[in-house]
Write a protein that holds these residues in place. Structure first.
Motif, PDB file in Angstrom:
ATOM      1  N   GLY A   1      -0.502   7.987   7.692  1.00  0.00           N
ATOM      2  CA  GLY A   1      -1.294   6.767   7.617  1.00  0.00           C
ATOM      3  C   GLY A   1      -0.636   5.711   6.739  1.00  0.00           C
ATOM      4  N   ILE A   2      -0.014   6.151   5.651  1.00  0.00           N
ATOM      5  CA  ILE A   2       0.692   5.215   4.768  1.00  0.00           C
ATOM      6  C   ILE A   2       1.913   4.640   5.471  1.00  0.00           C
ATOM      7  N   VAL A   3       2.681   5.483   6.152  1.00  0.00           N
ATOM      8  CA  VAL A   3       3.861   4.998   6.881  1.00  0.00           C
ATOM      9  C   VAL A   3       3.431   4.033   7.985  1.00  0.00           C
ATOM     10  N   GLN A   4       2.332   4.327   8.668  1.00  0.00           N
ATOM     11  CA  GLN A   4       1.839   3.430   9.709  1.00  0.00           C
ATOM     12  C   GLN A   4       1.508   2.056   9.133  1.00  0.00           C
ATOM     13  N   ARG A   5       0.816   2.018   8.018  1.00  0.00           N
ATOM     14  CA  ARG A   5       0.439   0.742   7.401  1.00  0.00           C
ATOM     15  C   ARG A   5       1.663   0.014   6.833  1.00  0.00           C
ATOM     16  N   TYR A   6       2.574   0.761   6.235  1.00  0.00           N
ATOM     17  CA  TYR A   6       3.783   0.167   5.660  1.00  0.00           C
ATOM     18  C   TYR A   6       4.633  -0.482   6.760  1.00  0.00           C
TER      19      TYR A   6
ATOM     20  N   GLY B   1       5.778  -9.032   8.862  1.00  0.00           N
ATOM     21  CA  GLY B   1       6.416  -9.940   7.904  1.00  0.00           C
ATOM     22  C   GLY B   1       5.638 -10.099   6.611  1.00  0.00           C
ATOM     23  N   ASP B   2       4.708  -9.201   6.329  1.00  0.00           N
ATOM     24  CA  ASP B   2       3.884  -9.274   5.117  1.00  0.00           C
ATOM     25  C   ASP B   2       4.492  -8.376   4.042  1.00  0.00           C
ATOM     26  N   GLU B   3       5.492  -8.896   3.332  1.00  0.00           N
ATOM     27  CA  GLU B   3       6.205  -8.106   2.328  1.00  0.00           C
ATOM     28  C   GLU B   3       5.306  -7.710   1.164  1.00  0.00           C
ATOM     29  N   ASP B   4       4.359  -8.561   0.801  1.00  0.00           N
ATOM     30  CA  ASP B   4       3.448  -8.231  -0.299  1.00  0.00           C
ATOM     31  C   ASP B   4       2.588  -7.020   0.050  1.00  0.00           C
ATOM     32  N   ALA B   5       2.074  -6.994   1.258  1.00  0.00           N
ATOM     33  CA  ALA B   5       1.267  -5.847   1.691  1.00  0.00           C
ATOM     34  C   ALA B   5       2.126  -4.589   1.770  1.00  0.00           C
ATOM     35  N   ALA B   6       3.338  -4.718   2.287  1.00  0.00           N
ATOM     36  CA  ALA B   6       4.236  -3.569   2.393  1.00  0.00           C
ATOM     37  C   ALA B   6       4.572  -3.010   1.021  1.00  0.00           C
ATOM     38  N   ALA B   7       4.788  -3.885   0.042  1.00  0.00           N
ATOM     39  CA  ALA B   7       5.158  -3.455  -1.309  1.00  0.00           C
ATOM     40  C   ALA B   7       4.075  -2.604  -1.957  1.00  0.00           C
ATOM     41  N   GLU B   8       2.841  -2.784  -1.544  1.00  0.00           N
ATOM     42  CA  GLU B   8       1.736  -1.989  -2.098  1.00  0.00           C
ATOM     43  C   GLU B   8       1.853  -0.509  -1.749  1.00  0.00           C
ATOM     44  N   TYR B   9       2.635  -0.192  -0.733  1.00  0.00           N
ATOM     45  CA  TYR B   9       2.795   1.193  -0.296  1.00  0.00           C
ATOM     46  C   TYR B   9       4.057   1.834  -0.860  1.00  0.00           C
ATOM     47  N   LEU B  10       4.791   1.116  -1.707  1.00  0.00           N
ATOM     48  CA  LEU B  10       6.024   1.628  -2.292  1.00  0.00           C
ATOM     49  C   LEU B  10       5.793   2.147  -3.712  1.00  0.00           C
ATOM     50  N   THR B  11       6.593   3.142  -4.110  1.00  0.00           N
ATOM     51  CA  THR B  11       6.584   3.569  -5.507  1.00  0.00           C
ATOM     52  C   THR B  11       7.209   2.467  -6.344  1.00  0.00           C
TER      53      THR B  11
ATOM     54  N   SER C   1      11.280   6.415  -0.197  1.00  0.00           N
ATOM     55  CA  SER C   1      12.441   5.852   0.492  1.00  0.00           C
ATOM     56  C   SER C   1      12.096   5.689   1.967  1.00  0.00           C
ATOM     57  N   ALA C   2      12.654   4.619   2.539  1.00  0.00           N
ATOM     58  CA  ALA C   2      12.394   4.283   3.934  1.00  0.00           C
ATOM     59  C   ALA C   2      13.722   4.158   4.664  1.00  0.00           C
ATOM     60  N   PRO C   3      13.714   4.339   5.968  1.00  0.00           N
ATOM     61  CA  PRO C   3      14.938   4.105   6.744  1.00  0.00           C
ATOM     62  C   PRO C   3      15.418   2.671   6.542  1.00  0.00           C
ATOM     63  N   TRP C   4      16.716   2.442   6.720  1.00  0.00           N
ATOM     64  CA  TRP C   4      17.282   1.127   6.433  1.00  0.00           C
ATOM     65  C   TRP C   4      16.588   0.018   7.206  1.00  0.00           C
ATOM     66  N   GLN C   5      16.074   0.336   8.409  1.00  0.00           N
ATOM     67  CA  GLN C   5      15.416  -0.689   9.209  1.00  0.00           C
ATOM     68  C   GLN C   5      14.144  -1.212   8.538  1.00  0.00           C
ATOM     69  N   PHE C   6      13.572  -0.412   7.644  1.00  0.00           N
ATOM     70  CA  PHE C   6      12.315  -0.773   7.001  1.00  0.00           C
ATOM     71  C   PHE C   6      12.412  -0.792   5.477  1.00  0.00           C
ATOM     72  N   ALA C   7      13.644  -0.856   4.955  1.00  0.00           N
ATOM     73  CA  ALA C   7      13.816  -0.950   3.508  1.00  0.00           C
ATOM     74  C   ALA C   7      13.376  -2.334   3.055  1.00  0.00           C
ATOM     75  N   LEU C   8      12.727  -2.384   1.915  1.00  0.00           N
ATOM     76  CA  LEU C   8      12.207  -3.647   1.403  1.00  0.00           C
ATOM     77  C   LEU C   8      12.683  -3.837  -0.029  1.00  0.00           C
ATOM     78  N   CYS C   9      13.308  -4.961  -0.289  1.00  0.00           N
ATOM     79  CA  CYS C   9      13.763  -5.283  -1.636  1.00  0.00           C
ATOM     80  C   CYS C   9      12.785  -6.279  -2.236  1.00  0.00           C
ATOM     81  N   THR C  10      11.951  -5.830  -3.155  1.00  0.00           N
ATOM     82  CA  THR C  10      10.989  -6.732  -3.787  1.00  0.00           C
ATOM     83  C   THR C  10      11.554  -7.340  -5.070  1.00  0.00           C
ATOM     84  N   ASN C  11      12.692  -6.810  -5.537  1.00  0.00           N
ATOM     85  CA  ASN C  11      13.342  -7.328  -6.737  1.00  0.00           C
ATOM     86  C   ASN C  11      14.289  -8.447  -6.293  1.00  0.00           C
TER      87      ASN C  11
END
Length: 154
Positions: A46-51, A58-68, A139-149
């Motif tokens: 469910g977390i991977v589905q939402r992420y 294109g909602d990086e803020d929402a995606a970041a909520e699912y990251l450590t 960690s996510a596959p490169w296709q879904f890696a997100l850099c929030t820094n």
């Protein structure tokens, strides 16, 4: 009375009505399928589905909520995640006490090329950990890696 002429017309009318009902039912199914059913947000899948949905939208803020926290700061993948023409399907989930692996099939399609549209598919794994009772993507596959820094990004 002559029934020979009305019988074929009734049969034809019944057949046409049945065809119309079947076409209407097929259209109703196609147009009411809508979005995929959301999986339980308390599960790794469910977390991977939402992420992935947040990344695709294109909602990086929402995606970041699912990251450590560590994953939010990690920027070793400097490519921008993409969201055009990609589908993600759940293949399997291996859940342990404090970690989980969610295996997905990522299908990317493109319209170009000398032979028309093409697709590329790959099996990838999301690694999740449980922090404070909540599953998060480590960690996510490169296709879904997100850099929030953003300071570390080029």
């Amino acid at each position: 009375m002559n029934d020979s002429g009305t019988r074929p017309r009734r049969l034809l009318t019944v057949i046409l009505v049945l065809i119309a009902v079947l076409v209407a039912a097929a259209l109703a199914v196609v147009f009411t399928r809508g979005e995929p059913k959301l999986l339980d947000a308390g599960t790794p899948a469910g977390i991977v589905q939402r992420y992935t949905a947040a990344i695709i939208d294109g909602d990086e803020d929402a995606a970041a909520e699912y990251l450590t926290e560590a994953a939010r700061k990690r920027c070793d993948n400097l490519e921008q995640p993409y969201s055009d023409n990609v589908r993600v399907s759940l293949l399997s989930t291996v859940e342990r006490e404090d970690s989980a692996d969610v295996k997905v099939l990522i299908v990317t399609s493109s319209d170009g090329g000398p032979f028309g549209a093409s697709e590329y598919e790959t099996e990838e794994v999301f690694d999740l950990v449980k922090e404070d009772g909540r599953w998060l993507v480590e960690s996510a596959p490169w296709q879904f890696a997100l850099c929030t820094n953003k300071a570390a990004a080029p």
